[in-house]
Write an enzyme that holds these catalytic residues in place. Structure first.
Site, PDB file in Angstrom:
ATOM      1  N   HIS A 246     -25.121  34.351 -26.060  1.00 38.96           N
ATOM      2  CA  HIS A 246     -25.987  34.073 -24.917  1.00 38.96           C
ATOM      3  C   HIS A 246     -25.200  33.795 -23.636  1.00 38.96           C
ATOM      4  CE1 HIS A 246     -29.162  34.178 -27.701  1.00 38.96           C
ATOM      5  NE2 HIS A 246     -29.203  32.910 -28.045  1.00 38.96           N
TER       6      HIS A 246
ATOM      7  N   ASP B 102     -29.698  40.303 -28.242  1.00 41.48           N
ATOM      8  CA  ASP B 102     -29.607  38.956 -27.690  1.00 41.48           C
ATOM      9  C   ASP B 102     -30.887  38.738 -26.896  1.00 41.48           C
ATOM     10  OD1 ASP B 102     -29.140  36.622 -26.317  1.00 41.48           O
ATOM     11  OD2 ASP B 102     -27.076  37.091 -25.808  1.00 41.48           O
ATOM     12  N   HIS B 103     -31.794  37.912 -27.425  1.00 41.39           N
ATOM     13  CA  HIS B 103     -33.111  37.809 -26.803  1.00 41.39           C
ATOM     14  C   HIS B 103     -33.056  37.239 -25.398  1.00 41.39           C
ATOM     15  CE1 HIS B 103     -32.791  33.702 -28.519  1.00 41.39           C
ATOM     16  NE2 HIS B 103     -33.510  33.361 -27.469  1.00 41.39           N
TER      17      HIS B 103
END
Length: 507
Positions: free
Chosen positions: A254, A191-192
């Site tokens: 996110h 998850d960036h």
């Protein structure tokens, strides 16, 4: 990445990164610039290589040439020519279909040559920069060909991009399918958002500062807001977005990651399992909504056409690859509750959307109001409550707002801000958000990656919302103009509780 590694600038050990989908957007915009940044900062080992794998008819030379053009556009800072030359000499390309067994034989041959030439020691990191429907098939082929089999002390790891499934059942199936091939310790669900410095700093901020942790609970906090707003529309992602929507695209990954880091109990250490155990406890404590709760506490929206000072913005249904009568939501707001000793009766309000008024991702901690008795015989009618803003993007920083007396003979209270900005304070170069996640995977630190139980817990919370929304299609789409803050129902979600959305007054 843990603090000790960053201070010592310790390069990762020898390895080869194999990027499936290497000719795609993610590779050129994020992965290659991120790896280049790691090379500039001396975090990559000298025994390092990249092998791109994709269907496009490219060769190693043409792939290198393409990346050399791309880096001029997508680099986050100036690229040193000598470092880029070193980097480019370690990049290779294999053309093939993801379902073609012969292509994996070519990949094996290329890997053996690379490992011999660059001394990468047989350690391999496979990055799934592909559409979700290809992931299980690629991993199955890696299993059949033993390319992902760990042996002779060599590690093999797989990074999987979100979305991880499209509902609870599909996430469970995907977990089961890949765990027939891989051990959980080999799987890195990325998850960036967790590559952002400010997100990682939430734990340091909470658990490393004694003035905040004692008040981080239901006795002092009125509510929590988490906003992930984008000014852009779906752009060229209409085909993907039609099957996903804002809820699937942003909330179970996110936003729930931000919720879990904000609400988690103190772990016993920063080890991966210790941190993730506390995160998943939060997700299990989130109360899945009933159908009645969905109708009351979940809001969906879709943007219509709008205008800014300079541009006319098209409606979602006018975007490329979007159905003319699409019911896909581009905005979601929800009220959630965590049923545990720390957070009981403290609502968490989430919102995310496309084509909103401002690009920002922020966590707002709204503290409870102080007693008013001291100010009853003064001109002051209302006291502003304290707010803590944790800004994640585009400006990364932390701001605390509090009241102070305005100079003069009359009792007046004004709001003042203590503002900390990452770039200004630490003079850090901009990043893609992927650098430390890639580095952590290379050194085997899974702290910032999701476990299988975390993924399934997230889907379990939003599955009732998916079910209700599927059964009751929206009747009023589009219901907010592009360039605004979403549908009026999102404001009503707050106002009926006597609250309002934060508009980032700390800047």
């Amino acid at each position: 990445m843990n603090q000790t590694a960053q201070e010592e600038a310790r390069p990762a050990g020898p390895c080869t990164i194999v990027i499936f989908g290497a000719s795609g957007d993610l590779t050129r915009r994020k992965l290659i610039p991120a790896l280049c940044n790691l090379a500039l900062a001396n975090f990559l080992p000298s025994q390092f290589a990249i092998v791109g794998f994709a269907f496009d008819a490219l060769t190693t030379d043409s792939f290198r040439q393409q990346l050399s053009e791309n880096i001029k556009t997508f680099a986050t800072s100036a690229v040193d020519a000598k470092v880029w030359t070193w980097f480019l000499e370690r990049i290779y390309y294999v053309q093939g279909d993801f379902n073609d067994a012969a292509a994996y034989d070519r990949l094996r041959t290329q890997l053996e040559q690379v490992e011999k030439e660059h001394g990468t020691g047989g350690n391999r990191l496979f990055y799934m920069a592909v559409a979700p429907q290809f992931i299980a098939g690629i991993i199955e082929e890696l299993g059949k060909t033993s390319l992902a089999h760990e042996e002779n002390g060599c590690w093999r790891r797989v990074i999987i991009e979100k979305p991880f499934g499209h509902d609870l059942d599909s996430a469970r199936k995907l977990n089961a399918d890949i765990r027939r091939i891989l051990d959980e310790s080999q799987i890195y669900r990325i998850d960036h958002y967790l590559g952002k410095e400010t997100v990682q700093n939430i734990m340091v901020f909470r658990f490393g500062n004694s003035i905040f942790e004692p008040i981080w609970n239901r006795h002092f906090i009125d509510h929590v807001q988490i906003t992930a707003a984008e000014t852009v529309g779906v752009e060229h992602r209409g085909g993907y977005y039609e099957g996903a929507g804002a809820l699937r695209d942003m909330v179970p990954n996110h936003l729930f990651q931000l919720v879990s880091l904000t609400a988690m109990e103190p772990p016993v250490s920063f080890d991966a399992d210790a941190v993730r155990e506390k995160q998943v406890e939060v997700l299990h404590a989130l109360q899945p909504p009933s159908p009645e709760d969905v109708l009351k506490n979940a809001v969906r929206g879709q943007y219509g056409e709008g205008t800014t000072e300079n541009d006319h913005l098209p409606a979602y249904r006018s975007e490329p690859n979007v159905a003319a009568g699409s019911d896909t939501e581009t905005f979601v707001a929800a009220k959630l509750c965590i049923d545990n000793w720390r957070w009981a009766d403290v609502p968490f309000y989430l919102r995310t959307g496309k084509r909103l008024a401002k690009r920002e991702t922020e966590i707002t901690i709204q503290f409870r109001r102080t007693p008013f008795v001291l100010f009853r015989n003064t001109p002051i009618k209302h006291l502003q409550t304290n707010r803590l803003h944790i800004r994640i993007q585009p400006e990364e920083g932390i701001c605390l707002s509090f009241g102070a007396k305005v100079p003069g003979p009359v009792m007046k209270v004004g709001v003042v801000n203590m503002d900390f900005d990452y770039v200004r304070y630490f003079d850090r170069a901009p990043s893609t958000g992927y650098e430390w996640l890639l580095y952590d995977c290379m050194i085997g630190d899974a702290t910032l990656f999701q476990r299988a139980d975390m993924v399934e817990a997230g889907w379990k919370i939003i599955q009732p919302v998916l079910d209700v929304w599927k059964a009751l299609p929206p009747r009023n789409f589009p219901n907010y103009a592009a360039g605004t803050w979403g549908p009026p129902e999102a404001d009503e979600l707050m106002t009926r509780d006597g609250r309002e959305w934060s508009q980032a007054d700390c800047l």
